[in-house]
Design a protein around this motif. Structure first.
Motif, PDB file in Angstrom:
ATOM      1  N   GLY A   1     -21.790  -1.569 -28.176  1.00 32.89           N
ATOM      2  CA  GLY A   1     -22.221  -2.568 -27.227  1.00 32.89           C
ATOM      3  C   GLY A   1     -22.394  -1.960 -25.852  1.00 32.89           C
ATOM      4  N   ARG A   2     -23.212  -2.584 -25.035  1.00 31.59           N
ATOM      5  CA  ARG A   2     -23.429  -2.034 -23.697  1.00 31.59           C
ATOM      6  C   ARG A   2     -23.767  -3.168 -22.734  1.00 31.59           C
ATOM      7  N   ALA A   3     -23.385  -2.960 -21.507  1.00 27.69           N
ATOM      8  CA  ALA A   3     -23.641  -3.955 -20.469  1.00 27.69           C
ATOM      9  C   ALA A   3     -23.801  -3.217 -19.156  1.00 27.69           C
ATOM     10  N   PHE A   4     -24.685  -3.711 -18.327  1.00 27.60           N
ATOM     11  CA  PHE A   4     -24.906  -3.026 -17.052  1.00 27.60           C
ATOM     12  C   PHE A   4     -25.492  -4.002 -16.048  1.00 27.60           C
ATOM     13  N   LEU A   5     -25.475  -3.538 -14.811  1.00 36.46           N
ATOM     14  CA  LEU A   5     -25.916  -4.356 -13.685  1.00 36.46           C
ATOM     15  C   LEU A   5     -27.199  -3.769 -13.126  1.00 36.46           C
ATOM     16  N   VAL A   6     -28.064  -4.627 -12.648  1.00 32.19           N
ATOM     17  CA  VAL A   6     -29.281  -4.203 -11.960  1.00 32.19           C
ATOM     18  C   VAL A   6     -29.293  -4.894 -10.604  1.00 32.19           C
ATOM     19  N   PRO A   7     -29.541  -4.189  -9.535  1.00 27.80           N
ATOM     20  CA  PRO A   7     -29.821  -2.753  -9.416  1.00 27.80           C
ATOM     21  C   PRO A   7     -28.619  -1.904  -9.862  1.00 27.80           C
ATOM     22  N   PHE A   8     -28.927  -0.690 -10.255  1.00 27.43           N
ATOM     23  CA  PHE A   8     -27.880   0.150 -10.821  1.00 27.43           C
ATOM     24  C   PHE A   8     -26.819   0.473  -9.781  1.00 27.43           C
ATOM     25  N   VAL A   9     -27.262   0.683  -8.566  1.00 26.74           N
ATOM     26  CA  VAL A   9     -26.312   0.914  -7.469  1.00 26.74           C
ATOM     27  C   VAL A   9     -26.694  -0.041  -6.333  1.00 26.74           C
ATOM     28  N   PRO A  10     -26.095  -1.220  -6.333  1.00 27.51           N
ATOM     29  CA  PRO A  10     -26.476  -2.204  -5.308  1.00 27.51           C
ATOM     30  C   PRO A  10     -26.167  -1.700  -3.898  1.00 27.51           C
ATOM     31  N   THR A  11     -27.022  -2.060  -3.006  1.00 32.21           N
ATOM     32  CA  THR A  11     -26.785  -1.735  -1.598  1.00 32.21           C
ATOM     33  C   THR A  11     -27.015  -2.982  -0.767  1.00 32.21           C
ATOM     34  N   VAL A  12     -26.194  -3.147   0.213  1.00 29.53           N
ATOM     35  CA  VAL A  12     -26.389  -4.208   1.198  1.00 29.53           C
ATOM     36  C   VAL A  12     -26.615  -3.510   2.533  1.00 29.53           C
ATOM     37  N   PRO A  13     -27.707  -3.806   3.203  1.00 33.66           N
ATOM     38  CA  PRO A  13     -28.004  -3.079   4.449  1.00 33.66           C
ATOM     39  C   PRO A  13     -26.903  -3.295   5.489  1.00 33.66           C
TER      40      PRO A  13
ATOM     41  N   LEU B   1     -23.018 -17.362 -10.637  1.00 35.90           N
ATOM     42  CA  LEU B   1     -24.119 -17.176 -11.577  1.00 35.90           C
ATOM     43  C   LEU B   1     -25.262 -18.114 -11.231  1.00 35.90           C
ATOM     44  N   THR B   2     -26.454 -17.651 -11.501  1.00 36.83           N
ATOM     45  CA  THR B   2     -27.640 -18.471 -11.285  1.00 36.83           C
ATOM     46  C   THR B   2     -28.536 -18.316 -12.505  1.00 36.83           C
ATOM     47  N   PRO B   3     -29.512 -19.184 -12.640  1.00 34.77           N
ATOM     48  CA  PRO B   3     -30.468 -18.967 -13.721  1.00 34.77           C
ATOM     49  C   PRO B   3     -31.211 -17.644 -13.516  1.00 34.77           C
ATOM     50  N   VAL B   4     -31.520 -16.995 -14.598  1.00 34.78           N
ATOM     51  CA  VAL B   4     -32.316 -15.771 -14.489  1.00 34.78           C
ATOM     52  C   VAL B   4     -33.756 -16.172 -14.213  1.00 34.78           C
ATOM     53  N   GLU B   5     -34.230 -15.704 -13.113  1.00 32.47           N
ATOM     54  CA  GLU B   5     -35.623 -15.976 -12.791  1.00 32.47           C
ATOM     55  C   GLU B   5     -36.336 -14.655 -12.631  1.00 32.47           C
ATOM     56  N   ASP B   6     -37.601 -14.679 -12.919  1.00 35.02           N
ATOM     57  CA  ASP B   6     -38.426 -13.504 -12.677  1.00 35.02           C
ATOM     58  C   ASP B   6     -37.922 -12.291 -13.459  1.00 35.02           C
ATOM     59  N   LEU B   7     -37.866 -12.452 -14.769  1.00 39.77           N
ATOM     60  CA  LEU B   7     -37.409 -11.333 -15.599  1.00 39.77           C
ATOM     61  C   LEU B   7     -38.303 -10.116 -15.424  1.00 39.77           C
ATOM     62  N   SER B   8     -39.606 -10.359 -15.349  1.00 43.01           N
ATOM     63  CA  SER B   8     -40.488  -9.194 -15.216  1.00 43.01           C
ATOM     64  C   SER B   8     -40.240  -8.478 -13.899  1.00 43.01           C
ATOM     65  N   GLY B   9     -39.865  -9.256 -12.874  1.00 42.73           N
ATOM     66  CA  GLY B   9     -39.520  -8.617 -11.608  1.00 42.73           C
ATOM     67  C   GLY B   9     -38.301  -7.716 -11.762  1.00 42.73           C
ATOM     68  N   TRP B  10     -37.317  -8.188 -12.499  1.00 44.48           N
ATOM     69  CA  TRP B  10     -36.130  -7.364 -12.726  1.00 44.48           C
ATOM     70  C   TRP B  10     -36.480  -6.125 -13.540  1.00 44.48           C
ATOM     71  N   LEU B  11     -37.363  -6.305 -14.519  1.00 43.34           N
ATOM     72  CA  LEU B  11     -37.759  -5.135 -15.312  1.00 43.34           C
ATOM     73  C   LEU B  11     -38.459  -4.119 -14.421  1.00 43.34           C
ATOM     74  N   GLU B  12     -39.255  -4.642 -13.512  1.00 40.78           N
ATOM     75  CA  GLU B  12     -39.941  -3.735 -12.588  1.00 40.78           C
ATOM     76  C   GLU B  12     -38.907  -3.011 -11.720  1.00 40.78           C
ATOM     77  N   THR B  13     -37.889  -3.752 -11.311  1.00 42.92           N
ATOM     78  CA  THR B  13     -36.827  -3.118 -10.527  1.00 42.92           C
ATOM     79  C   THR B  13     -36.159  -2.016 -11.334  1.00 42.92           C
ATOM     80  N   MET B  14     -35.893  -2.311 -12.608  1.00 45.73           N
ATOM     81  CA  MET B  14     -35.255  -1.292 -13.447  1.00 45.73           C
ATOM     82  C   MET B  14     -36.166  -0.083 -13.592  1.00 45.73           C
ATOM     83  N   ARG B  15     -37.445  -0.349 -13.688  1.00 44.51           N
ATOM     84  CA  ARG B  15     -38.379   0.752 -13.896  1.00 44.51           C
ATOM     85  C   ARG B  15     -38.471   1.626 -12.652  1.00 44.51           C
TER      86      ARG B  15
END
Lengths: 663, 350
Positions: free
Chosen positions: A209-221, A593-607
């Motif tokens: 099993g695997r689980a991870f967070l996106v962004p991989f290394v969150p940053t807050v300015p 927690l919130t609803p997942v919105e914009d999955l493709s946006g998250w995929l783009e972030t992962m990419r």
């Protein structure tokens, strides 16, 4: 052909048929049980995957929120320590002096009570009560003095640069808080991912099993602020000017100071009944030791025992004559002027003791009073001080009426305690004049004469003056500082502010505080994915087809594979927000927690989101397979995204169709 | 009825095992979890899409079963007797001939009964599965509810749910329906030109993996989704009793302070959809939300489906039995107030 007959001829073979039928039935039954079991297990895995994704999202976002709260706490605590440095520094001498005030007042009251107050029984009662209060204060002050003088020296806490070259421990604490904040902000991203990965992983029962967070290394300015950023929080209870905003970033201080209620329904104005210590100014902090004005006291104000005394007498008077007690003494025998005079004289004395032209970083101490007139005179003469200032007088000038309200003929003189120089009213008010600035030397003989018998309550006989007033002279302070010890007592003895600790601030250019939705989405929204193998646990050969989950290295699909994915996956999303003030001073950062919105946006972030080398090294705590796992999950999510979009078509609300009765 | 209860209880037991441990405060839009899960295992039971005929009742089935059992017992007793007798009491040829006839009759009588028993076994298995999926759908719906309820949809503000015609409720219902797709009925057939968004996406997914397109993507996938959406209802419940009253969103105060608005230990307060006209309810942040899912589980096995039937309805032009399956799940609302306070109307400087 009669196959039935052949079978029927042999009972043993008929038994075989029954056996076969029984076995087949058994297989069918077992298959059913296994099937239900497998479905149950499969759904369990789905729920586990969802829990893992949720745990990863909330752990990662929660870590970010807690980091921001930690920094906010440190910033506020640093400001609090900076303010407390000044207070603590003045505390020992304030307590010591207050205690001497109280000691002296008690002594004076005792003497007065011993003499009695003929004709004024209520005043006698009042003095008894005052004495009780004074004794209570004396006990408290003694304990405080013991606590502050035995065991350690407060100056080692409060002074920035100690004589031995070290730092005061409070300054060290502020610097340590700064280091903690810096570390928290720098490590936040990596630790958030590690926390998310770990929290998610622990919800998955299947190996692999695997689980991870996106962004991989969150940053807050964020940015490291300037030491001057502490000035407004310390002196005004407001955020640093570049962070402050009446709408979005009001900081935590409004709640602390009661300007605004922290609830959203609130916003009522609460009359601020706090007092800002006026003597501690921006300049005090920024420019180091200020040129003190005469009598100015740093960071704390002296609460005179006179004030207390006057208030008590006013209260007693109000009770005795059933009149309204007013704090300012309106209509009282012990009116406002009396208190002002007392305070003024008190401060004048302090000023004398400090030395008006002395180095403001030097104060004399400890304050030891000598009430022996001869000794005092010698000391003061030696120092070139004006003798008239060696004493403090209080003159109460209320309406001259007696207890029946008739005009009162006579002068009431209440002397409290001191041997020197008790100055009866009659001595200084010769001719009814108010001028009491005569030098002591010139009235030395008079004083000498009066001292011997002046410590009595005297009501001078009627008719002594054309227009008599009741004159109440109360002398508490009398004497001079005997000690010549001097010490440096200014805690802010740094050369410049450059090396001082500084607060951490949000980078408002990248993360503006006007609730910018896109900025929030960029930095404060998080996505998590989790997945684990989901092959049938029992008899998987029957219920599953194929063994591989993807084409082999050559791109060939293994024979019999009919499903594109042999794992269950789930996603979750979480956001971080501050529902009180958009700053790093307010510990109201939340994650939910919130609803997942914009999955493709998250995929783009992962990419597109890379992990910088520095972070990569720190992410080495994660399993070696982490990046491969993320890649596999990403590929699957990427391919399944169109299906999710197809299922995401919003539905119109419709009326329920089913019976609502419980089956 | 007892058997149905047993089925449900077992389903709950399995569900309870599956959900051991405190549920993580979850959410993700319904859209994520379920759709991904569906894609992971598309239509587990796709091949069971048999539509039961409308004939027969369970009484007839039980009668047949009784006849079959009697025959089996008689046959067994005959065997015992035959083996116990030493030497033929009748000419052997006559005995053989009699047994041949008996076997034929037995076969003719027992075969349909055995068939029915097998079908009943299959239907039982599917009913168990259906209950498991409805339990799962209740979890998914609750998971969706705790993140849907805090949304601001304009007409329904943050944490507010309308007593009827609620878009939030509909979103939760859709989440439950998606979870139920694998055990959903076949739905109404549509024309070959009808849109099939789900099937198209499935085709693309399989193509991306260089796999043959599954047959069920041609139309069944979309029809199953349609069936699930048509035959699934959800209720949102809160702690307390009675239906939601008009204007009960005033516990927004409690919501803002993070306290649950109502007491009680039972989810007896129906927030939606059967509340009074115009009623609205505001959940508190971290207030428990219970979702009740009701689904008309399609009984697909001929004859045997009647054993579990709680009604009939028309699907794809045929009257078929269904079983009303209910499950519920509760999770705590997310819903912490996240907006900054209003700008104060007083001056900052006193």
């Amino acid at each position: 052909m009669r196959p039935v007959r052949l079978l029927a001829h042999d009972p043993g073979r008929r038994g075989g048929v029954v056996l076969i039928a029984a076995l087949l039935a058994l297989v069918l039954l077992a298959s059913s049980v296994f099937f239900v079991f497998n479905v149950g297990t499969h759904l369990h895995r789905r729920i586990e995957a969802q829990h893992a994704a949720d745990a990863a999202a909330i752990a990662g976002a929660g870590w970010v929120a807690r980091s921001l709260n930690l920094v906010a706490m440190n910033n506020v605590e640093s400001a609090r320590l900076l303010a407390q440095v000044q207070v603590y520094d003045g505390l020992p001498s304030a307590i010591r002096n207050s205690k001497r005030d109280v000691d002296a007042a008690i002594e004076g009251v005792d003497k007065q009570l011993a003499r009695g107050l003929p004709g004024h029984p209520w005043l006698n009662d009042a003095l008894e009560e005052v004495r009780l209060d004074l004794v209570r204060q004396q006990v408290i002050l003694e304990e405080m003095e013991t606590a502050l003088t035995q065991g350690y020296d407060v100056r080692e806490m409060t002074t920035y640069e100690l004589p031995n070259g070290g730092r005061g421990s409070m300054w060290e604490a502020i610097a340590a808080l700064e280091q903690i904040s810096l570390t928290a902000m720098r490590e936040m991203g990596v630790t958030a991912q590690i926390a998310a990965h770990g929290a998610g992983q622990r919800n998955l029962s299947n190996a692999g099993g695997r689980a991870f967070l996106v962004p991989f290394v969150p940053t807050v300015p964020w940015r490291h602020g300037e030491p001057e950023d502490f000035i407004r929080p310390v002196t005004e209870g407001l955020l640093p000017a570049d962070q402050d905003d009446e709408q979005w970033a009001r900081g935590p201080f409004d709640a602390v100071f009661g300007l605004w209620r922290p609830t959203i329904e609130g916003n009522q104005f609460i009359t601020p009944d706090y007092e800002v210590v006026e003597d501690y100014t921006v300049d005090t902090f920024r420019d180091g030791p200020p040129p003190l004005a005469e009598g100015e006291v740093i960071a704390y104000e002296v609460q005179s025992i006179f004030d207390f005394f006057v208030q008590q007498l006013r209260r007693a008077e109000a009770e005795a004559f059933d009149t309204d007690f007013t704090a300012d003494g309106a209509g009282s025998w012990f009116g406002e002027r009396a208190a002002d005079t007392a305070l003024g004289n008190m401060q004048q004395l302090e000023e004398q003791l400090r030395g008006a032209d002395g180095d403001p970083t030097e104060v004399l101490g400890p304050l030891i009073w000598n009430s022996d007139w001869e000794e005092v005179r010698d000391i003061e003469v030696e120092r070139g001080l004006d003798l008239p200032n060696m004493y403090v007088r209080l003159v109460f000038e209320p309406e001259a009426v007696d207890l029946d309200g008739d005009p009162l003929d006579g002068t009431l003189t209440l002397e409290s305690w001191s041997l020197y120089p008790v100055r009866p009213a009659g001595l200084l008010y010769l001719g009814g004049g108010r001028d009491d600035t005569r030098e002591m030397d010139t009235i030395d003989d008079d004083v000498e004469e009066v001292l011997r018998d002046a410590r009595v309550l005297r009501i001078q006989p009627p008719g002594a003056r054309a227009r008599l007033v009741t004159q109440y002279t109360y002398t508490v302070w009398c004497g001079a500082l005997e000690s010549s010890q001097r010490e440096r007592r200014f805690p802010n003895n740094f050369e410049s502010v450059d090396d001082l600790p500084a607060p951490i601030a949000l980078d408002l250019e990248r993360l503006p505080h006007d609730a910018d939705a896109e900025a929030r989405r960029t930095y404060l929204y998080f996505f998590a994915a989790a997945d684990q193998p989901a092959q049938a646990s029992i008899w998987s050969g029957l219920f599953e087809s194929g063994d591989a989950e993807a084409p082999d290295a050559d791109g060939n699909t293994p024979t019999g594979v009919r499903r594109p994915w042999r794992r269950v996956a789930a996603t979750a999303s979480a956001e971080v927000f501050n529902n009180h003030s958009w700053d790093l001073w307010t510990q109201m950062w939340h994650a939910q927690l919130t609803p997942v919105e914009d999955l493709s946006g998250w995929l783009e972030t992962m990419r597109t989101t890379g992990v910088v080398t520095e972070d990569l090294a720190r992410l080495a705590e994660l399993p070696d397979s982490f990046s491969d796992d993320v890649g596999a999950t990403f590929n699957y999510l990427n391919r399944v995204a169109p299906l999710l979009d197809a299922l995401r078509e919003p539905q119109e609300p419709r009326s329920p169709i089913l019976s609502q009765s419980q089956p | 009825m007892r058997r149905q209860t047993a089925v449900r209880d077992l389903g709950r037991l399995i569900n309870a095992i599956g959900n051991r441990g405190p549920p993580v405060q979850s959410m993700s839009s319904m859209l994520d979890v379920d759709q991904i899960s569906i894609a992971a295992k598309p239509s587990v039971l796709a091949s069971r899409a048999l539509v039961g005929s409308g004939a027969g009742g369970w009484l007839a089935t039980m009668a047949l079963l009784g006849v079959a059992l009697s025959l089996l017992l008689w046959r067994w007793w005959a065997n015992v007797r035959a083996s116990a007798i030493v030497g033929p009491t009748r000419p052997a040829w006559r005995r053989v001939a009699a047994e041949e006839g008996t076997a034929t009759v037995e076969f003719a009588l027992v075969f349909p009964v055995l068939l029915v028993m097998i079908l009943a076994l299959i239907q039982t298995t599917l009913a168990f599965t259906g209950q498991l999926f409805v339990n799962y759908a209740a979890f998914v719906a609750a998971r969706a509810a705790i993140v849907e309820v805090p949304q601001d949809l304009g007409r329904e503000g943050p944490n507010v749910v309308l007593g009827g015609d609620s878009q939030k409720l509909e979103n939760v219902r859709a989440a439950a329906a998606f979870a139920l797709m694998p055990v959903s009925g076949p739905g109404d057939r549509r024309g070959p030109t009808a849109d099939r968004p789900v099937g198209t996406a499935v085709d693309a997914l399989y193509a991306a993996e260089s796999l043959d397109t599954p047959r069920w993507s041609e139309g069944l996938a979309d029809r199953r989704l349609a069936y699930a959406l048509d035959h699934t209802d959800v209720q949102l419940m809160a702690l307390g009793e009675g239906p939601a009253d008009i204007g009960t969103d005033t516990n927004a105060d409690a919501f803002r302070s993070g306290l649950a608005g109502r007491g009680g230990t039972d989810f007896g307060y129906e927030v939606s959809p059967n509340a009074a006209d115009g009623a609205r309810y505001a959940y508190g942040s971290r207030e428990p939300i219970q979702v009740v899912v009701r689904h008309r589980f399609h009984l697909s096995v001929p004859f045997a489906g009647r054993l579990f039937s709680s009604g009939t309805h028309t699907v794809d032009g045929m009257t078929t039995p269904y079983r009303l399956v209910t499950s519920s799940f509760a999770l705590t609302n997310e819903g912490v107030w996240r907006d900054l306070p209003d700008q104060p109307s007083v001056e900052r400087e006193p």
